[in-house]
Design a protein around this motif. Structure first.
Motif, short mmCIF file in Angstrom:
data_model
loop_
_atom_site.label_atom_id
_atom_site.label_comp_id
_atom_site.label_asym_id
_atom_site.label_seq_id
_atom_site.Cartn_x
_atom_site.Cartn_y
_atom_site.Cartn_z
N ASP A 131 0.83 -1.20 0.00
CA ASP A 131 0.00 0.00 0.00
C ASP A 131 0.87 1.25 0.00
O ASP A 131 0.50 2.27 -0.62
CB ASP A 131 -0.93 0.01 1.22
N SER A 132 2.01 1.19 0.68
CA SER A 132 2.91 2.35 0.72
C SER A 132 3.59 2.57 -0.62
O SER A 132 4.18 3.63 -0.84
CB SER A 132 3.96 2.17 1.82
N TRP A 133 3.55 1.56 -1.51
CA TRP A 133 4.17 1.68 -2.82
C TRP A 133 3.33 2.53 -3.78
O TRP A 133 3.79 2.89 -4.86
CB TRP A 133 4.39 0.29 -3.41
N MET A 134 2.11 2.82 -3.40
CA MET A 134 1.25 3.68 -4.23
C MET A 134 1.96 5.01 -4.50
O MET A 134 2.70 5.52 -3.66
CB MET A 134 -0.07 3.92 -3.50
N PRO A 135 1.75 5.60 -5.70
CA PRO A 135 0.77 5.20 -6.74
C PRO A 135 1.30 4.15 -7.72
O PRO A 135 0.70 3.94 -8.77
CB PRO A 135 0.51 6.52 -7.45
N MET A 136 2.43 3.51 -7.39
CA MET A 136 2.97 2.50 -8.30
C MET A 136 2.39 1.13 -7.96
O MET A 136 2.09 0.83 -6.80
CB MET A 136 4.51 2.47 -8.20
N PRO A 137 2.22 0.27 -8.97
CA PRO A 137 1.60 -1.04 -8.75
C PRO A 137 2.49 -1.97 -7.93
O PRO A 137 3.70 -1.98 -8.08
CB PRO A 137 1.40 -1.59 -10.17
N ALA A 138 1.84 -2.76 -7.08
CA ALA A 138 2.53 -3.79 -6.31
C ALA A 138 1.53 -4.88 -5.96
O ALA A 138 0.35 -4.60 -5.73
CB ALA A 138 3.15 -3.21 -5.03
N ASN A 139 2.02 -6.10 -5.94
CA ASN A 139 1.17 -7.22 -5.54
C ASN A 139 2.01 -8.31 -4.91
O ASN A 139 3.25 -8.29 -5.01
CB ASN A 139 0.35 -7.78 -6.72
N VAL A 140 1.36 -9.24 -4.23
CA VAL A 140 2.02 -10.35 -3.57
C VAL A 140 1.51 -11.63 -4.20
O VAL A 140 0.30 -11.83 -4.33
CB VAL A 140 1.75 -10.37 -2.05
N ILE A 141 2.42 -12.51 -4.60
CA ILE A 141 2.03 -13.78 -5.21
C ILE A 141 2.54 -14.93 -4.36
O ILE A 141 3.56 -14.81 -3.68
CB ILE A 141 2.54 -13.92 -6.66
N ASP A 142 1.80 -16.05 -4.40
CA ASP A 142 2.27 -17.25 -3.72
C ASP A 142 3.10 -18.08 -4.68
O ASP A 142 3.42 -17.64 -5.79
CB ASP A 142 1.10 -18.05 -3.11
N ARG A 143 3.47 -19.29 -4.26
CA ARG A 143 4.38 -20.08 -5.09
C ARG A 143 3.77 -20.50 -6.42
O ARG A 143 4.48 -20.81 -7.36
CB ARG A 143 4.87 -21.30 -4.32
#
Length: 299
Positions: A131-143
């Motif tokens: 969320d702090s990476w806004m306004p740039m995109p970020a996401n978390v992926i699993d294996r």
């Protein structure tokens, strides 16, 4: 040639001696912290001078010879197996990182890291990070590359949403993502090869098999690329997105592993320097940009 070979031998010998010394110190320190009571043994009262367990006690509890364990702790050149090291790890109450460290010090390849239950939710600290990476995109992926946490920018730029949870499937079958990704055909082969590298970290995991089989049935392009057998380690890559509201967005994508959750990877998209991408992202994240965001109809 001879002098160079001798130099390599000296370095190898020195490194090996250091490893054996580290093994000795590690085992002695782990043995000292386990009390007889912890191991289910009588403590011996005041007569006991050895802190923690004695060498012979570790050997008996681990089911190995007393002399063999003594040689192991002394760092001698002996044959060891993963099964025996696991027994010693159990007696010394080693956690997973310590057990892997013991393997390395004993000269064996460490076992795969223990993978947490995939149902375990993402920690609040990781959510705050993306969320702090806004306004740039970020996401978390699993294996399996399931996107289990996203920020608002990732949804606005890449159409990441609950309908397209798996990033591999979304890459090959989500028409919105595919239309926006400039150079999709060029990058598709790398994506398939990177997924094979990800699957190779978990041999025998049926989760990867299921995703590959299902995607191969609905995407001929993926099936063809997967059949090539290419393998590629993921790394930093550049991406060009043609967004319907703001036009070209230039990104540098980086994947970061989460130390306490080895099954998770944080994917951060940074605005490429020398472009107007950051200004466009700030507008998309503004109230005006949010109001004007076009949500294409699913079709």
């Amino acid at each position: 040639m001879g002098e160079q070979g001798e130099s390599v031998d000296v370095r190898t010998s020195t490194a090996d001696a250091r490893r054996r010394a580290d093994l000795r110190e590690f085992l002695m320190s782990r043995r000292a912290r386990v009390s007889p009571a912890d191991a289910g043994l009588p403590d011996g009262g005041a007569r006991r001078r050895t802190p923690g367990l004695r060498r012979e006690e570790v050997a008996v509890l681990a089911g190995v010879g007393v002399s063999w364990y003594q040689w192991l702790e002394q760092g001698r050149d002996i044959t060891v197996s993963g099964q025996v090291l696991d027994s010693v790890s159990r007696v010394l109450r080693l956690d997973d990182p310590e057990r892997r460290h013991l393997y390395v010090l004993a000269g064996l390849n460490p076992p795969l890291e223990a993978v947490p239950d995939t149902a375990t939710p993402v920690g609040e600290s990781i959510r705050r990070l993306i969320d702090s990476w806004m306004p740039m995109p970020a996401n978390v992926i699993d294996r399996y590359w399931n996107s289990i946490a996203v920020n608002d920018a990732a949804t606005a730029v890449f159409d990441f949403n609950d309908s397209w949870r798996n990033c591999l499937t979304s890459y090959f079958t989500n028409p919105i993502y595919r239309a926006r990704h400039v150079g999709w055909e060029h990058d598709a082969a790398d994506i398939a090869a990177e997924y094979r590298a990800a699957a190779a970290e978990f041999p025998g995991d049926e989760g990867f098999v299921q995703i590959v089989e299902e995607l191969s049935e609905i995407s001929e392009e993926f099936g063809t690329l997967w059949a090539r057998g290419d393998v590629r380690r993921p790394g930093t890559r550049t991406k060009l997105v043609d967004h319907p509201q703001v036009g070209d967005l230039h990104f540098e994508s980086t994947q970061l592993r989460v130390p306490e959750r080895p099954d998770l990877t944080v994917v951060l998209h940074n605005a490429l320097p020398g472009t107007d991408t950051m200004a466009k992202l700030e507008w998309l994240a503004s109230p005006e940009g949010r109001r004007s965001t076009i949500r294409p109809l699913a079709g």
